[in-house]
Enzyme design. Structure first.
Site, short mmCIF file in Angstrom:
data_model
loop_
_atom_site.label_atom_id
_atom_site.label_comp_id
_atom_site.label_asym_id
_atom_site.label_seq_id
_atom_site.Cartn_x
_atom_site.Cartn_y
_atom_site.Cartn_z
N ASP A 21 1.02 -1.31 -0.11
CA ASP A 21 0.20 -0.17 -0.03
C ASP A 21 0.94 1.31 0.26
OD1 ASP A 21 -2.14 1.69 0.19
OD2 ASP A 21 -2.34 1.66 2.57
N CYS A 80 -23.33 -4.70 1.77
CA CYS A 80 -22.06 -3.51 1.71
C CYS A 80 -22.85 -2.09 1.40
CB CYS A 80 -21.20 -3.87 0.78
SG CYS A 80 -21.01 -4.24 -0.33
N CYS A 98 -16.75 8.74 1.85
CA CYS A 98 -16.82 7.17 2.62
C CYS A 98 -15.35 7.77 3.72
CB CYS A 98 -15.29 6.62 1.83
SG CYS A 98 -14.96 5.31 3.11
N CYS A 153 -19.00 -1.91 6.19
CA CYS A 153 -19.64 -3.01 4.81
C CYS A 153 -19.02 -3.84 5.07
CB CYS A 153 -18.70 -2.28 3.07
SG CYS A 153 -16.74 -1.48 3.38
#
Length: 365
Positions: free
Chosen positions: A147, A207, A227, A257
């Site tokens: 990431d 979700c 979000c 979710c």
């Protein structure tokens, strides 16, 4: 395959899996570098502005979908899955997390961030896997990612059989749900590919339906600007007024979710103690965390992913959650304590925090 010093590709892949398992990874896959089918979706997502203030997403552009441009010479991507559900998580962990969210005075941190920073854990372990591979085949070109670069992680995970892309955009596995981290090793070795798995979301929309801010605007399409994970972690400005109430007591990230996903009943416990929940981040009240000055914030979040947002953003998030707690109707004693805590910081607060403090205080009227 002479480049692999005579080792059969499948035998080497089996060894690779063994090395990865020894490092705590649950699964290893190998993908090719052709992500052309993902380019149109990536471009559309960026053109719609769904990346919000994450300018680096647009800056890197299509390089995310072109691994060989990011690391010249790359012909394969080794993908890895590392489960992170804390070892002590109860059998009915999803229900326990919903209960946390129903207690407005409690501070809720996303499960993945309650332990050690996964970037550090995964990077070191992936590098050790790469080192073992080098011992077997000799020096080779590679680069480890966790990431940390323009990488289409879920797309690569899906191509390599780590799972399929769920409607919430996360990778899903039939025997592991979505409670896992992804990491990659870009390599210049022609390793054998692993097969993708078919999707198993079917007609389920749990979700999408559960998202507090309706950030999943369509199946497989997330508007990051809505979000809660983006708002509490990536976004450094004011939280949009229309989204504050929906944040509830979530102060760092959001798991809704994933809590709603039926496949997460199969989520696996972490094999490593690194992801065990740290006490201050597991069940603390909003008032307790509000009392942390910057020095204590830095001390308490040492080695944690939370530290990267800084104390100012941390307090902004807490202020919103405290306002939501006041509106939710906590006990008179709790309400008075929250109001006093908010008011006591107002005069010394910068413009951004003061605006959130004033909003929070207004919620108890």
């Amino acid at each position: 395959m002479s480049v692999l010093r005579g080792l059969e590709g499948q035998a080497l892949l089996a060894q690779l899996r063994g090395w990865a398992l020894a490092e705590g990874f649950s699964q290893i896959g190998v993908a090719d570098v052709d992500l052309g089918s993902a380019e149109a979706g990536l471009q559309s997502w960026l053109l719609n502005g769904f990346h919000g203030s994450m300018d680096y997403m647009a800056r890197h552009g299509l390089k995310r979908a072109r691994p060989a441009e990011l690391v010249p010479g790359t012909v394969r991507v080794i993908t890895a899955r590392l489960d992170y559900l804390p070892r002590a998580a109860p059998a009915e962990w999803q229900a326990a997390e919903w209960q946390r969210l129903s207690r407005p005075a409690e501070a809720v941190v996303s499960i993945y961030a309650r332990g050690r920073d996964y970037h550090k854990v995964m990077r070191n372990r992936l590098q050790r896997v790469a080192d073992r591979l080098a011992e077997a085949v000799g020096p080779f070109g590679h680069r480890v990612f966790t990431d940390s670069a323009p990488v289409l992680e879920v797309e690569l995970a899906a191509k390599s059989g780590i799972g399929w892309r769920g409607k919430h955009t996360l990778a899903l596995h039939r025997e592991g749900g979505s409670m896992f981290f992804l990491g990659e090793i870009y390599v210049d070795l022609p390793l054998p590919l692993t097969e993708p798995v078919p999707p198993h979301c079917g007609s389920c929309s749990a979700c999408i339906d559960v998202c507090p801010t309706q950030a999943i605007v369509a199946p497989y399409r997330l508007d990051a600007r809505r979000c809660i994970s983006y708002l509490t972690i990536e976004h450094d400005g004011p939280i949009p007024l229309e989204l504050r109430a929906a944040m509830g007591n979530r102060i760092y990230g959001c798991d809704d979710c994933q809590l709603a996903c039926p496949w997460n009943k199969y989520a696996q416990r972490a094999p490593l103690p690194d992801f065990d929940a740290r006490a201050p981040l597991d069940g603390a009240t909003l008032a307790e965390l509000w009392r942390w000055d910057e020095a204590e914030f830095l001390r308490r979040t040492e080695g944690s992913a939370i530290r990267r947002i800084g104390h100012a953003r941390w307090r902004r998030n807490l202020a919103v959650a405290m306002g939501n707690a006041l509106r939710a109707g906590v006990s008179a004693e709790q309400g008075e304590g929250l109001r006093e805590a908010l008011q006591s910081e107002r005069d010394a607060a910068d413009v951004l925090l003061r605006e959130h403090l004033d909003w929070a205080l207004s919620q108890g009227d």
